[in-house]
Design an enzyme around this catalytic site. Structure first.
Site, PDB file in Angstrom:
ATOM      1  N   ARG A 189      25.209  13.742 -27.913  1.00 37.83           N
ATOM      2  CA  ARG A 189      24.620  14.107 -26.624  1.00 37.83           C
ATOM      3  C   ARG A 189      23.263  13.460 -26.405  1.00 37.83           C
ATOM      4  O   ARG A 189      22.967  12.982 -25.300  1.00 37.83           O
ATOM      5  CB  ARG A 189      24.518  15.633 -26.526  1.00 37.83           C
ATOM      6  CG  ARG A 189      23.878  16.167 -25.246  1.00 37.83           C
ATOM      7  CD  ARG A 189      24.373  15.474 -23.983  1.00 37.83           C
ATOM      8  NE  ARG A 189      25.818  15.419 -23.868  1.00 37.83           N
ATOM      9  CZ  ARG A 189      26.465  14.574 -23.073  1.00 37.83           C
ATOM     10  NH1 ARG A 189      25.790  13.694 -22.347  1.00 37.83           N
ATOM     11  NH2 ARG A 189      27.770  14.582 -23.016  1.00 37.83           N
ATOM     12  N   LYS A 233       5.706   7.262 -11.718  1.00 39.81           N
ATOM     13  CA  LYS A 233       6.543   8.430 -11.417  1.00 39.81           C
ATOM     14  C   LYS A 233       7.751   8.444 -12.358  1.00 39.81           C
ATOM     15  O   LYS A 233       8.904   8.320 -11.937  1.00 39.81           O
ATOM     16  CB  LYS A 233       6.969   8.420  -9.957  1.00 39.81           C
ATOM     17  CG  LYS A 233       5.786   8.519  -8.994  1.00 39.81           C
ATOM     18  CD  LYS A 233       6.230   8.386  -7.553  1.00 39.81           C
ATOM     19  CE  LYS A 233       5.025   8.432  -6.605  1.00 39.81           C
ATOM     20  NZ  LYS A 233       5.416   8.251  -5.188  1.00 39.81           N
ATOM     21  N   LYS A 259      -7.222   4.602  -5.221  1.00 42.34           N
ATOM     22  CA  LYS A 259      -6.475   5.100  -4.069  1.00 42.34           C
ATOM     23  C   LYS A 259      -7.421   5.814  -3.112  1.00 42.34           C
ATOM     24  O   LYS A 259      -8.636   5.800  -3.281  1.00 42.34           O
ATOM     25  CB  LYS A 259      -5.340   6.000  -4.547  1.00 42.34           C
ATOM     26  CG  LYS A 259      -4.316   5.247  -5.395  1.00 42.34           C
ATOM     27  CD  LYS A 259      -3.036   6.025  -5.570  1.00 42.34           C
ATOM     28  CE  LYS A 259      -1.984   5.172  -6.273  1.00 42.34           C
ATOM     29  NZ  LYS A 259      -0.673   5.862  -6.332  1.00 42.34           N
ATOM     30  N   GLU A 289      -5.857   0.529  -2.884  1.00 45.75           N
ATOM     31  CA  GLU A 289      -4.899   0.950  -1.861  1.00 45.75           C
ATOM     32  C   GLU A 289      -5.612   1.142  -0.529  1.00 45.75           C
ATOM     33  O   GLU A 289      -6.702   1.716  -0.468  1.00 45.75           O
ATOM     34  CB  GLU A 289      -4.250   2.262  -2.294  1.00 45.75           C
ATOM     35  CG  GLU A 289      -3.333   2.892  -1.243  1.00 45.75           C
ATOM     36  CD  GLU A 289      -2.949   4.312  -1.628  1.00 45.75           C
ATOM     37  OE1 GLU A 289      -1.927   4.470  -2.308  1.00 45.75           O
ATOM     38  OE2 GLU A 289      -3.686   5.255  -1.252  1.00 45.75           O
ATOM     39  N   ASP A 327      -0.279   0.729   1.978  1.00 44.02           N
ATOM     40  CA  ASP A 327       0.494   1.958   1.780  1.00 44.02           C
ATOM     41  C   ASP A 327       1.010   2.505   3.101  1.00 44.02           C
ATOM     42  O   ASP A 327       0.250   2.776   4.026  1.00 44.02           O
ATOM     43  CB  ASP A 327      -0.388   3.008   1.100  1.00 44.02           C
ATOM     44  CG  ASP A 327       0.392   4.244   0.710  1.00 44.02           C
ATOM     45  OD1 ASP A 327       1.497   4.105   0.155  1.00 44.02           O
ATOM     46  OD2 ASP A 327      -0.104   5.356   0.968  1.00 44.02           O
TER      47      ASP A 327
END
Length: 292
Positions: free
Chosen positions: A98, A133, A165, A200, A221
């Site tokens: 598994r 992510k 960002k 960004e 973005d």
């Protein structure tokens, strides 16, 4: 790079989670001298990734298990293809099954989805890149799977590059009287010459003040296609242009056609479906003293 050490660390944790005090089912039902032959079969088409990880699951459970990976990572296959074979003590194979499947299925799913994005932008300059992510603890594996699918890796961690960002810029600008260019120049001056600086932006009017600071990459973005084209023209080759936000298989070709250099796709790792692979026993050796 996906080293043996990294693979073994991930697989050991997964094995400990799956059988912290042993596999009581196999230990009760399976004779300890039973030996099996099994095949890792594809139940749907895709792009393979995770051969070394699958083999590590078998090896770390029982070093007597012999795994032969038949295709390298990045190989396209059809349903019914045999991707690897396994031979060894039945208890060990069943205990490792598994974990080995979960990781190989996940990695092959990432590779397969990445390949679809790469195909969608063929003929353009755009590279498909991943994001942070990722599944906690599996980043190195998922990043390797992106490469197997023909994609490229963004920064691996927060320690690898500067990516400022909107929230970073808000704090920086507040400390520099609203002067984003001066704020970013102060960052540039403190950076090693080997450290990449990316910023960004979410509006066209932010591009020039950011470029004036000497950034390496500018991320546009959630720009419309029209604004992406305008943004690429405004940058004019002074930095790499990355598009981010609103990227899926229906939109990625249009985004690539605007002339951007990079398209970051969080879905490669955060929304992927594991591929359907199975481990099927093909032969069981008789136990000692048994008959064929």
């Amino acid at each position: 790079m996906l080293t043996e050490q990294i693979v073994d660390e991930v697989v050991r944790c997964a094995l400990a989670e799956d059988a912290p005090w042993g596999d009581i089912t196999s230990e009760l039902l399976i004779p300890d001298d039973a030996v099996v032959h099994a095949a890792l079969d594809a139940r749907e088409p895709g792009v393979f990734s995770g051969g070394a990880v699958f083999a590590a699951a078998m090896r770390l459970v029982d070093p007597r298990i012999r795994t032969e990976v038949l295709v390298p990572d990045g190989t396209r296959f059809e349903a019914g293809a045999v991707l690897a074979t396994v031979q060894g003590p039945a208890r060990g194979v069943l205990r490792a099954e598994r974990v080995g499947l979960n990781l190989a299925q996940r990695m092959s799913g990432v590779a397969t989805l990445t390949a679809r994005y790469v195909e969608a932008v063929a003929g353009t300059r755009a590279r498909i890149v991943d994001t942070r992510k990722t599944t906690p603890g599996l980043r190195a594996l998922e990043r390797a799977a992106v490469r197997a699918g023909g994609g490229h890796n963004h920064r691996f961690s927060l320690s690898d590059a500067v990516l400022a960002k909107d929230n970073h810029l808000a704090v920086l600008a507040a400390r520099h009287g609203g002067d984003v260019t001066a704020a970013l120049r102060s960052v540039r001056e403190r950076l090693s010459h080997t450290t990449h600086l990316e910023v960004e932006v979410d509006r066209l009017d932010q591009i020039e003040p950011v470029l004036a600071a000497g950034v390496d990459t500018i991320m546009l973005d959630n720009f419309s296609l029209a604004d992406l084209r305008t943004g690429v023209e405004l940058v004019g080759g002074r930095a790499l242009v990355e598009a981010s936000g609103g990227v899926n298989l229906e939109t990625v070709a249009g985004i690539a056609a605007t002339g951007v250099d990079l398209i970051s796709v969080g879905a490669l790792t955060h929304s992927v479906r594991s591929l359907d692979l199975g481990l099927d026993v093909t032969f069981v050796d008789p136990p000692a003293g048994g008959s064929a």
